[in-house]
Design an enzyme around this catalytic site. Structure first.
Site, PDB file in Angstrom:
ATOM      1  N   ASN A  11       6.565  40.601  -6.402  1.00 31.66           N
ATOM      2  CA  ASN A  11       7.873  39.969  -6.567  1.00 31.66           C
ATOM      3  C   ASN A  11       7.682  38.817  -7.561  1.00 31.66           C
ATOM      4  O   ASN A  11       7.130  37.786  -7.213  1.00 31.66           O
ATOM      5  CB  ASN A  11       8.343  39.444  -5.198  1.00 31.66           C
ATOM      6  CG  ASN A  11       9.590  38.593  -5.288  1.00 31.66           C
ATOM      7  OD1 ASN A  11      10.260  38.550  -6.335  1.00 31.66           O
ATOM      8  ND2 ASN A  11       9.923  37.914  -4.200  1.00 31.66           N
ATOM      9  N   LYS A  13       9.865  36.938  -8.917  1.00 26.71           N
ATOM     10  CA  LYS A  13      10.854  35.854  -8.776  1.00 26.71           C
ATOM     11  C   LYS A  13      11.409  35.470 -10.162  1.00 26.71           C
ATOM     12  O   LYS A  13      11.527  36.345 -11.014  1.00 26.71           O
ATOM     13  CB  LYS A  13      10.226  34.669  -8.032  1.00 26.71           C
ATOM     14  CG  LYS A  13       9.575  35.123  -6.709  1.00 26.71           C
ATOM     15  CD  LYS A  13       9.201  34.008  -5.785  1.00 26.71           C
ATOM     16  CE  LYS A  13       8.576  34.597  -4.526  1.00 26.71           C
ATOM     17  NZ  LYS A  13       8.221  33.599  -3.534  1.00 26.71           N
ATOM     18  N   GLU A  99      14.234  33.266   0.154  1.00 26.95           N
ATOM     19  CA  GLU A  99      14.812  32.349  -0.842  1.00 26.95           C
ATOM     20  C   GLU A  99      16.299  32.652  -1.053  1.00 26.95           C
ATOM     21  O   GLU A  99      17.102  31.747  -1.287  1.00 26.95           O
ATOM     22  CB  GLU A  99      14.011  32.455  -2.155  1.00 26.95           C
ATOM     23  CG  GLU A  99      12.658  31.752  -2.015  1.00 26.95           C
ATOM     24  CD  GLU A  99      11.525  32.359  -2.831  1.00 26.95           C
ATOM     25  OE1 GLU A  99      11.797  33.108  -3.780  1.00 26.95           O
ATOM     26  OE2 GLU A  99      10.355  32.070  -2.496  1.00 26.95           O
ATOM     27  N   GLU A 171       7.824  38.347   6.210  1.00 32.17           N
ATOM     28  CA  GLU A 171       7.391  37.209   5.405  1.00 32.17           C
ATOM     29  C   GLU A 171       7.690  35.914   6.147  1.00 32.17           C
ATOM     30  O   GLU A 171       8.818  35.398   6.067  1.00 32.17           O
ATOM     31  CB  GLU A 171       8.139  37.202   4.064  1.00 32.17           C
ATOM     32  CG  GLU A 171       7.891  38.423   3.219  1.00 32.17           C
ATOM     33  CD  GLU A 171       8.084  38.124   1.741  1.00 32.17           C
ATOM     34  OE1 GLU A 171       7.140  38.332   0.976  1.00 32.17           O
ATOM     35  OE2 GLU A 171       9.172  37.655   1.362  1.00 32.17           O
ATOM     36  N   GLY A 177       4.449  30.918  -0.736  1.00 32.53           N
ATOM     37  CA  GLY A 177       4.174  29.965  -1.805  1.00 32.53           C
ATOM     38  C   GLY A 177       3.484  28.694  -1.328  1.00 32.53           C
ATOM     39  O   GLY A 177       3.407  27.719  -2.076  1.00 32.53           O
ATOM     40  N   SER A 217       1.691  34.207   0.596  1.00 38.83           N
ATOM     41  CA  SER A 217       0.379  33.753   0.100  1.00 38.83           C
ATOM     42  C   SER A 217      -0.712  34.821   0.201  1.00 38.83           C
ATOM     43  O   SER A 217      -1.854  34.521   0.534  1.00 38.83           O
ATOM     44  CB  SER A 217      -0.052  32.469   0.813  1.00 38.83           C
ATOM     45  OG  SER A 217       0.878  31.429   0.536  1.00 38.83           O
TER      46      SER A 217
END
Ligand code: PGA
Length: 255
Positions: A11, A13, A99, A171, A177, A217
């Site tokens: 991903n 982003k 997100e 997730e 992150g 991560s």
């Protein structure tokens, strides 16, 4: 035993220019020519989808998008429909990423409509779920997962059937992150819960075939212990998918 094929999905982003995106996937394409790789997918930003599609043509690398709207067309400024994603060559779409939920206030109800539409137009949804640190510390992880699954798959519960092919991604928000990964045991526990929930609602066959990715991560040095867990079928990788070296390190992890 179950025959679930591992999937490693990147991903990207809101990162990479067209030039950078093409350079990255060209390296991946050249490096992944041999046999014995897991399935590999990249989810670039909309602006690079066409160029990435051309670069991965005739390679096994699959193309996904990071989001879509639930309507086919119309007055939805700034949005992209599932049909547009198909048109540009996507086969998959990430839906309900944390997100999107936290920054853009997507609700389970909106995500449910997106999952339904993705199936309708022929895209494979990768539905993301996961708890925040606060929720985990309050002992609410399973309640949150149950709520998100029930909300994001509400249309299918109503009909008592889930189309084949859904991919789930667990997730934990606190691991995204942050460099903090869920331990293999924490991830396994959540994945087992999710598979059990799917079995309860849609039957054993659906549950056995369901691929559940772990995200948060993931790095070359933690992928093997995660993949060694019986209910972890792959990874959804953010930061480490932006560099060929680290993404390849994850793809080629020791089983
Ligand atoms: P991360 O992101 O690998 O950078 O933690 C994962 C994700 O958001 O899908």
């Amino acid at each position: 035993m179950t025959q679930r094929i591992a999937l490693i999905a990147g991903n990207w982003k809101m990162n990479l220019s067209i030039t950078e995106a093409v350079a990255l996937v060209s390296t991946l394409r050249d490096e992944l020519k041999g046999p014995n790789n897991p399935e590999v997918l990249v989810a670039p930003p909309f602006t690079t989808l066409t160029a990435v599609r051309e670069a991965v043509k005739d390679s096994p690398i699959m193309l996904g998008a990071q989001n879509m709207h639930w309507e086919d067309a119309g007055a939805f400024t700034g949005e992209i429909s599932g049909r547009m994603l198909l048109d540009v060559g996507c086969t998959h779409v990430i839906l309900g990423h944390s997100e999107r939920r936290l920054i853009f206030h997507e609700t389970d109800e909106m995500i449910d409509k997106k999952v339904k539409k993705a199936f309708e137009v022929g895209l494979t949804p990768i539905l993301c779920i996961g708890e925040t640190l606060e929720q985990r510390e309050a002992g609410k992880t399973f309640d949150i997962l149950r709520g998100q699954l029930g909300g994001c798959l509400a249309s299918f519960i109503t009909h008592g059937a889930l189309p084949k092919g859904l991919i789930l991604a667990y997730e934990p928000v606190w691991a995204i992150g942050t460099g903090k990964t869920a331990s293999p045991e924490q991830a396994q526990e959540a994945h087992e819960f999710v598979r059990g929930w799917i079995e309860q609602k849609f039957g054993a066959e659906q549950a056995l075939g369901l691929r559940i990715l772990y995200g948060g991560s993931v790095k070359p040095d933690n992928i093997s212990s995660l993949m060694a867990q019986p209910d972890i079928d792959g990874a959804l990788v953010g930061g480490a998918s932006l560099k060929a070296e680290t993404f390849l390190g994850i793809i080629r992890h020791e089983a």
